[in-house]
Design an enzyme around this catalytic site. Sequence first.
Site, short mmCIF file in Angstrom:
data_model
loop_
_atom_site.label_atom_id
_atom_site.label_comp_id
_atom_site.label_asym_id
_atom_site.label_seq_id
_atom_site.Cartn_x
_atom_site.Cartn_y
_atom_site.Cartn_z
N GLY A 43 0.81 -1.21 0.00
CA GLY A 43 0.00 0.00 0.00
C GLY A 43 0.85 1.26 0.00
N SER A 44 0.35 2.31 -0.64
CA SER A 44 1.02 3.61 -0.57
C SER A 44 0.83 4.19 0.83
CB SER A 44 0.44 4.55 -1.62
OG SER A 44 0.70 4.05 -2.92
N GLY A 45 1.60 5.22 1.13
CA GLY A 45 1.57 5.82 2.46
C GLY A 45 2.75 5.46 3.32
N HIS A 46 3.63 4.55 2.80
CA HIS A 46 4.82 4.12 3.55
C HIS A 46 6.10 4.63 2.89
CE1 HIS A 46 2.05 1.57 5.64
NE2 HIS A 46 1.83 0.80 4.59
N LYS A 104 5.62 -8.25 2.45
CA LYS A 104 5.40 -7.97 3.88
C LYS A 104 4.22 -8.80 4.37
CE LYS A 104 4.74 -3.53 3.71
NZ LYS A 104 4.54 -3.55 2.25
N ASP A 143 -1.51 -8.41 1.11
CA ASP A 143 -0.27 -8.57 0.35
C ASP A 143 0.04 -10.05 0.10
OD1 ASP A 143 -0.16 -5.86 0.61
OD2 ASP A 143 1.78 -5.80 1.62
N HIS A 147 0.24 0.67 9.87
CA HIS A 147 -1.07 1.13 9.42
C HIS A 147 -1.88 1.72 10.57
CE1 HIS A 147 0.06 -2.32 6.78
NE2 HIS A 147 -0.26 -1.45 5.85
#
Length: 334
Positions: free
Chosen positions: A53-56, A104, A109, A218
């Site tokens: 996911g984006s945001g990391h 991960k 995922d 998250h």
Amino acid sequence: MRMLINSPQTVVADALRGMAAAHPELDVDVERRVVVRRDARAGGRVGVVSGGGSGHEPLHAGFVGYGMLSAACPGEVFTSPVPDQMVRAAAAVDSGQGVLFVVKNYTGDVLNFEMAAELAEEDGLRIERVLVDDDVAVTDSLFTAGRRGTGATLFVEKIAGAAAEEGAPLERVAALARRVDECSRSFGVALSACTTPAKGSPTFDLPDGELELGIGIHGEPGRERRPMMSAREIAEVAMGAVLEELAQIGPADGPVLALVNGMGATPLLELYGFHAEVARVLAERGVPVARALVGNYVTSLDMAGCSVTLCRADEELLRLWDAPVQTAALRWGR
């Protein structure tokens, strides 16, 4: 909501357009959400693909380049990429030597990368997978069965990428990646919640004057919530948890790679101060720090806080860690 964005619906696409403009050495497919190093197929090397996911950021697209990832698949914010992205990435980087998926340990995922591996193998590609599950804080959280994958992802991607760059075969690259994961442990701390663009407000309630020990990337719950503590006290808790687990790997006085990772909103002034406490604890325990890295590498949007990751490293892993790397977010020796 104060965010430097156009809209929540376009935030990932806009970021990818910006990456394409800033890094012409990368092929950035904004529509299909795949980032590939332009010379991925050159040299007949093993491909190394990751995503999430984006945001990391800078994980994972920021680590695409020489000596690290061949390609990355960004999903929506805190959402797994889909199998089509992973299959497309694998096909784009395969030079006939096979592809390693670095995954991960989060349910979405894991399921999507497994499906992608099956589809890619049906197309004739050789695929190996390594699961990163280094977080010692909790087991079986909201997003995963077993331990979460966090800071050790950086170690796995760097060392696997270096081995692939040297021309190691797929089985060897995968074995090294698994060894790094097995030798790594992490623990995270949140001083504030993060805010997703879609929600526009904090993802969980963390009252003023409190912190969350063992938080996930998250915003998943950690081990416990306590009144605010000093950096020295936080380091004692985090390092105690990591070293307790790391002691099972041995040798107890073996050298480590140390990562003090910011969660997105904590300045380097504080991160280096926290690293000083991490180094103190390790020195008191007789654990030598072979290499250290401090900064924002595996983040959680605008969360304040940090994580610490240690990897028990032998001479081979240290040599691969030191090998040249040139990506948007990590570069040395070249």
